[in-house]
Design an enzyme around this catalytic site. Structure first.
Site, PDB file in Angstrom:
ATOM      1  N   CYS A  17       0.863  -1.181   0.000  1.00 18.17           N
ATOM      2  CA  CYS A  17       0.000   0.000   0.000  1.00 18.17           C
ATOM      3  C   CYS A  17       0.902   1.235   0.000  1.00 18.17           C
ATOM      4  CB  CYS A  17      -0.892  -0.005   1.234  1.00 18.17           C
ATOM      5  SG  CYS A  17       0.067   0.028   2.778  1.00 18.17           S
ATOM      6  N   HIS A  46       5.720  -5.113   8.598  1.00 18.70           N
ATOM      7  CA  HIS A  46       5.780  -6.501   9.055  1.00 18.70           C
ATOM      8  C   HIS A  46       6.023  -7.460   7.891  1.00 18.70           C
ATOM      9  CE1 HIS A  46       3.581  -5.541  13.059  1.00 18.70           C
ATOM     10  NE2 HIS A  46       4.883  -5.449  13.165  1.00 18.70           N
ATOM     11  N   CYS A 102       2.549   5.784   8.896  1.00 18.89           N
ATOM     12  CA  CYS A 102       1.627   5.933   7.764  1.00 18.89           C
ATOM     13  C   CYS A 102       0.699   7.115   8.031  1.00 18.89           C
ATOM     14  CB  CYS A 102       0.798   4.653   7.621  1.00 18.89           C
ATOM     15  SG  CYS A 102      -0.540   4.849   6.425  1.00 18.89           S
ATOM     16  N   GLU A 132       0.635  -0.754  16.206  1.00 14.89           N
ATOM     17  CA  GLU A 132      -0.236   0.382  15.874  1.00 14.89           C
ATOM     18  C   GLU A 132      -1.129   0.740  17.061  1.00 14.89           C
ATOM     19  OE1 GLU A 132      -3.988   1.604  13.134  1.00 14.89           O
ATOM     20  OE2 GLU A 132      -2.620   0.167  12.209  1.00 14.89           O
TER      21      GLU A 132
END
Length: 314
Positions: A17, A46, A102, A132
């Site tokens: 992404c 990851h 991100c 996260e």
């Protein structure tokens, strides 16, 4: 003679992404700008293949800033985001740091902070100990955010603070599971405040929708990705729930179940947002060595999202 003809339905979009591409580029550009080594706190994304290739270029991966021996070297924060304390610690150590969080995770951080300032108690829907989640919870003062992981926890959640409540979510969750948790919370707390725009990111959404579209046509479904990659593990769950019970994750230590593939006519393939396309190609090539393969790529949407890298690296 090759034994069996097998059709591959190749899910698209899949793989990297924009947030992952940006994070990898930040590490590579940092090495170019500052020279090697540069330190990276936690796996940048990851995926073992990605981490190993960056190690070869001069990145050293650590879990905590305290492990960094040479504090004159820059440190990069991973795409998953970090608690507020980490940049503060880096400043106290006089370290140069580059934040590769991100932008879609940063959006959730800002959202949580703004809700907290507006007097809300925050619920975070996510998975315990995922970096996260640690990062998002670490944006706020202790006691002002609670984690809910599943429907049972949502049913039993007690608003002990008697404040108005709002929720945010981890960006890489299963859309369907999250929807159910949110519905339970909405039924229980009538004034529950929700994000203006969904927190689950576009890439997670698109990859799950693409898998849903083809899973029920497949005898087996394979997701290329790491075991600690939340979005990859969710894709396997989505494939199973969408009609292909025989779905599995293919990671760096997986044995490919050739015998089961031999008994399949159609297999589906996707990859998590942190898995490079070369891993998909390698997997398909291994299958081509044993079977006669035809490939049909099923694309549900074109992705053209690009995130800028920090100015200090330009």
């Amino acid at each position: 003679m090759k034994s069996k003809e097998i059709k591959i339905l190749l899910s698209a979009p899949r793989g990297f992404c924009a947030g992952v591409e940006r994070a990898i580029e930040i590490v590579e550009k940092s090495i170019q700008k500052f020279g090697a080594p540069v330190y990276v706190r936690h796996e940048i994304v990851h995926n073992k293949f990605v981490v190993d290739s960056l190690k070869k270029k001069g990145a050293i991966f650590v879990e905590e800033l305290e492990e960094i021996e040479d504090r004159s070297r820059p440190v990069i924060f991973s795409a998953h985001g970090v608690p507020k304390k980490i940049p503060t610690d880096a400043k106290n150590y006089n370290m140069t740091y580059v934040d590769a969080t991100c932008p879609l995770v940063s959006k959730v951080h800002r959202e949580a902070e703004n809700l907290n300032k507006a007097g809300y108690h925050i619920i975070l829907i996510g998975h315990k100990n995922h970096p996260e989640v640690i990062g998002t919870m670490g944006q706020l003062p202790k006691g002002s955010i609670d984690l809910i992981q599943n429907e049972d926890e949502a049913k039993n959640y007690d608003n002990t603070y008697k404040k108005k409540i709002a929720f945010v979510t981890q960006t890489t969750l299963s859309l369907d599971d999250t929807k159910n948790i949110i519905q339970i919370l909405k039924n229980r707390f009538k004034d529950l405040r929700e994000p203006l725009k969904e927190d689950i990111c576009y890439a997670t959404t698109n990859r799950q929708m693409a898998v849903k579209k083809i899973a029920n046509k497949c005898d087996m479904f394979f997701v290329i990705g790491s075991r600690n990659s939340s979005n990859s593990v969710r894709l396997v769950e989505v494939a199973k729930k969408s009609g292909c019970i025989n779905s599995m994750l293919i990671h760096s230590e997986s044995n490919i179940p050739y015998h089961d593939i031999q008994n399949s006519d159609v297999i589906g393939i996707s990859s998590g947002a942190s898995a490079p396309e070369i891993l998909v190609e390698n997997f398909i090539n291994k299958l081509k060595n044993r079977f006669t393969i035809t490939i049909d790529e099923v694309e549900i949407i074109k992705e053209n999202v690009v995130f800028k890298i920090p100015n200090k690296l330009n």
